[in-house]
Design a protein around this motif. Structure first.
Motif, short mmCIF file in Angstrom:
data_model
loop_
_atom_site.label_atom_id
_atom_site.label_comp_id
_atom_site.label_asym_id
_atom_site.label_seq_id
_atom_site.Cartn_x
_atom_site.Cartn_y
_atom_site.Cartn_z
N PHE A 1 -7.11 -0.57 -6.12
CA PHE A 1 -6.86 -1.96 -5.73
C PHE A 1 -8.14 -2.73 -5.53
CE2 PHE A 1 -3.01 0.26 -4.61
CZ PHE A 1 -2.11 -0.49 -5.35
N ASP A 2 -8.30 -3.72 -6.39
CA ASP A 2 -9.47 -4.58 -6.32
C ASP A 2 -8.94 -5.99 -6.50
OD1 ASP A 2 -11.94 -5.75 -6.47
OD2 ASP A 2 -12.33 -5.13 -8.52
N THR A 3 -8.60 -6.63 -5.39
CA THR A 3 -8.04 -7.98 -5.47
C THR A 3 -8.95 -8.91 -4.67
OG1 THR A 3 -6.72 -7.98 -3.43
CG2 THR A 3 -5.71 -6.93 -5.37
N ILE B 1 -11.58 -4.69 2.75
CA ILE B 1 -10.61 -3.64 3.05
C ILE B 1 -10.31 -2.84 1.78
CG2 ILE B 1 -9.61 -4.84 5.04
CD1 ILE B 1 -7.34 -5.81 3.23
N ARG B 2 -9.68 -1.67 1.97
CA ARG B 2 -9.50 -0.76 0.83
C ARG B 2 -8.18 -1.00 0.10
NH1 ARG B 2 -7.42 3.90 0.04
NH2 ARG B 2 -6.63 4.09 2.16
N ILE B 3 -7.15 -1.34 0.85
CA ILE B 3 -5.83 -1.57 0.23
C ILE B 3 -5.32 -2.93 0.69
CG2 ILE B 3 -4.79 -0.11 2.06
CD1 ILE B 3 -2.59 0.48 -0.14
N PRO B 4 -4.74 -3.71 -0.23
CA PRO B 4 -4.38 -5.09 0.11
C PRO B 4 -3.11 -5.22 0.97
CG PRO B 4 -3.81 -4.67 -2.17
CD PRO B 4 -4.46 -3.42 -1.67
N VAL B 5 -3.19 -4.65 2.16
CA VAL B 5 -2.05 -4.68 3.09
C VAL B 5 -2.55 -5.20 4.44
CG1 VAL B 5 -0.35 -3.30 4.32
CG2 VAL B 5 -0.88 -2.75 1.94
N VAL B 6 -1.93 -6.30 4.88
CA VAL B 6 -2.29 -6.91 6.17
C VAL B 6 -1.14 -6.66 7.14
CG1 VAL B 6 -2.71 -9.14 7.31
CG2 VAL B 6 -3.68 -8.71 5.04
#
Ligand code: NAD
Length: 328
Positions: A3-5, A13-18
Motif C-alpha cells: 500500500f502506497d497511497t 503510516i504503513r496501511i491506509p486505515v484510520v
C-alpha cells in the motif's frame, strides 16, 4: 509494501486505515494499538474532560507508540458546549501533527490548525460540505456514508454513490468512512477512488478497545439491522446501537407535542452512554454503532485485525486484476 497511497505517504503510516474518533472509546490504549499495528490511531479530544486532560492523554499515547497518531475534534451540538479553541491549542502545543475534524462550522478550528502546519482530515457526509472544507485548506476529506455510526447527516447518501461523487468532483484526496470492517472493503474503497479507509465500530471490537468485554460480545452477535436513527427532528441525525433507550427516544421524537430537545436529553446524554462501556450493560444508555456491526464476528487484537485487512485487500485486488487479464 503493497500500500502506497497519498494517505500512507503524507501521514507516514504503513496501511491506509484510520481509526475513527469515537467518543469515550478513543483513549491512548486504542490509538496507540492502531498506530503500532500500522494504521493511524486517533484520540478523541472531547472524551477528555478538559484541554489539560487531553494534553496528558497525548503524552501518555507517546509513551505507548513511536508511530504517528492523531486527535479528533468534533464540533456538534452538546449539552455543555466545550471550548474547542482550547482543545485545538492543546493539540498544537503538544506537537500532534494530524487532526481529524468533524461536524458543523469547523472554520475557526481548521484555520487555527492549518496555521500551525497540522495535516487536517475533515470528515463530512455531503459533497457540499467537502467543498466548503476544501476552501478552508483541509488536506484530506473523510467521506462518511449513511452506513456510518454516529452523526450521519441529513442527506442519507450511501458510500456507493458518495465515494464516486467524491472521485468525480473533489480536487483534494479523500478516504472512505462508514461501512468498513475488512480488506475487501478497503480494496473496494481504493477502487472507487479513495486513498484509504476510516473504521470506528470495527476498532471498538478489538482486544485493546478500552470498553467492557460484554459490549464487544454484543457487537459480535449483532446484525446489520440492529442500529437506530434518532434526533432527525433536531437536524442532528445519529445512528446508534438499537436498544431499550433508543426505542424510548424514537417514541418521544415521534409523539412529542413540544419538540423540546430537553425531553430526550436524559436519554441521549453522552455521560449516561459512557457508562455502557464501563458497566457492560448494552441497554444502560445510548452508544454509537454503524451498520457494519453485522460484519463483525470476532474480537482480535488491532495488530491481527490490521494484518488481516492488509492480506485480504491485497488478495482481493490481485485476484481481480488476474480476472481482468485478457485471455491468450
Ligand atoms: P452530549 O451528552 O453533550 O449530547 C448527547 C447527544 O445529543 C449528542 O449526539 C449531541 O450531538 C446531541 N445534542 C446535544 N444537545 C443538542 C441539541 N441542542 N440539539 C441537537 N442535538 C443535541 O454529547 P457527548 O456524548 O458528551 O459528546 C460531545 C459531542 O461530541 C457530541 O456532539 C458528540 O456527538 C460529539 N462526538 C461524537 C463522536 C462520534 O463518534 N459520533 C465522536 C466525537 C465527538
Amino acid at each position: 509494501m503493497p500500500f502506497d497511497t497519498e494517505l500512507t505517504r503524507r501521514l507516514g503510516i504503513r496501511i491506509p486505515v484510520v481509526q475513527g474518533g469515537m467518543q469515550y472509546v478513543g483513549y491512548a490504549e486504542l490509538a496507540s494499538a492502531v498506530s503500532n499495528a500500522g494504521g493511524l490511531g486517533i484520540l478523541t479530544a472531547l472524551t477528555q474532560p478538559t484541554p489539560d486532560d487531553l494534553r496528558k492523554e497525548i503524552r501518555k499515547t507517546r509513551t505507548m507508540t513511536k508511530y504517528p497518531f492523531g486527535v479528533n475534534i468534533t464540533l456538534l451540538p452538546t449539552l455543555q458546549p466545550p471550548d474547542y479553541g482550547a482543545y485545538a491549542q492543546a493539540v498544537i502545543d503538544e506537537g500532534v501533527k494530524i487532526v481529524e475534524t468533524a461536524g458543523n462550522s469547523p472554520g475557526p478550528v481548521i484555520t487555527k490548525l492549518k496555521k500551525a502546519g497540522i495535516i487536517v482530515l475533515h470528515k463530512c457526509t455531503t459533497i457540499r460540505h467537502a467543498q466548503s472544507a476544501i476552501k478552508l485548506g483541509v488536506d484530506f476529506l473523510s467521506i462518511d456514508g449513511f452506513e456510518c455510526a454516529g452523526h450521519v447527516g441529513e442527506s442519507d447518501i450511501t458510500n456507493f454513490i458518495l465515494l464516486s461523487k467524491a472521485r468525480q468532483t473533489l480536487k483534494v484526496p479523500f478516504i472512505a468512512s462508514g461501512g468498513f470492517a475488512d480488506g475487501q472493503g478497503l480494496a473496494a474503497a481504493l477502487c472507487l477512488g479513495a486513498e484509504g479507509i476510516n473504521m470506528g465500530t470495527r476498532f471498538m471490537c478489538t482486544v485493546e478497545a478500552p470498553i467492557h468485554q460484554k459490549i464487544k460480545e454484543e457487537i459480535v452477535q449483532a446484525q446489520e439491522t440492529d442500529t437506530a436513527l434518532v434526533m432527525r427532528r433536531w437536524t442532528n441525525t445519529t445512528r446508534l446501537y438499537r436498544n431499550k433507550v433508543t426505542d424510548a427516544v424514537v417514541k418521544i421524537e415521534r409523539d412529542s407535542k413540544t419538540g423540546e430537545f430537553a425531553e430526550i436529553a436524559p436519554y441521549v446524554s453522552g455521560k449516561r452512554g459512557r457508562q455502557v462501556f464501563v458497566n457492560g450493560d448494552p441497554d444502560y444508555g445510548v452508544w454509537t454503532a454503524g451498520q457494519v456491526i453485522g460484519l463483525i464476528h470476532d474480537i482480535p487484537t488491532c495488530d491481527v485485525l490490521v494484518k488481516r485487512i492488509e492480506k485480504e485487500a491485497e488478495e482481493t485486488l490481485t485476484s481481480k486484476l488476474r480476472l481482468a487479464k485478457p485471455k491468450l
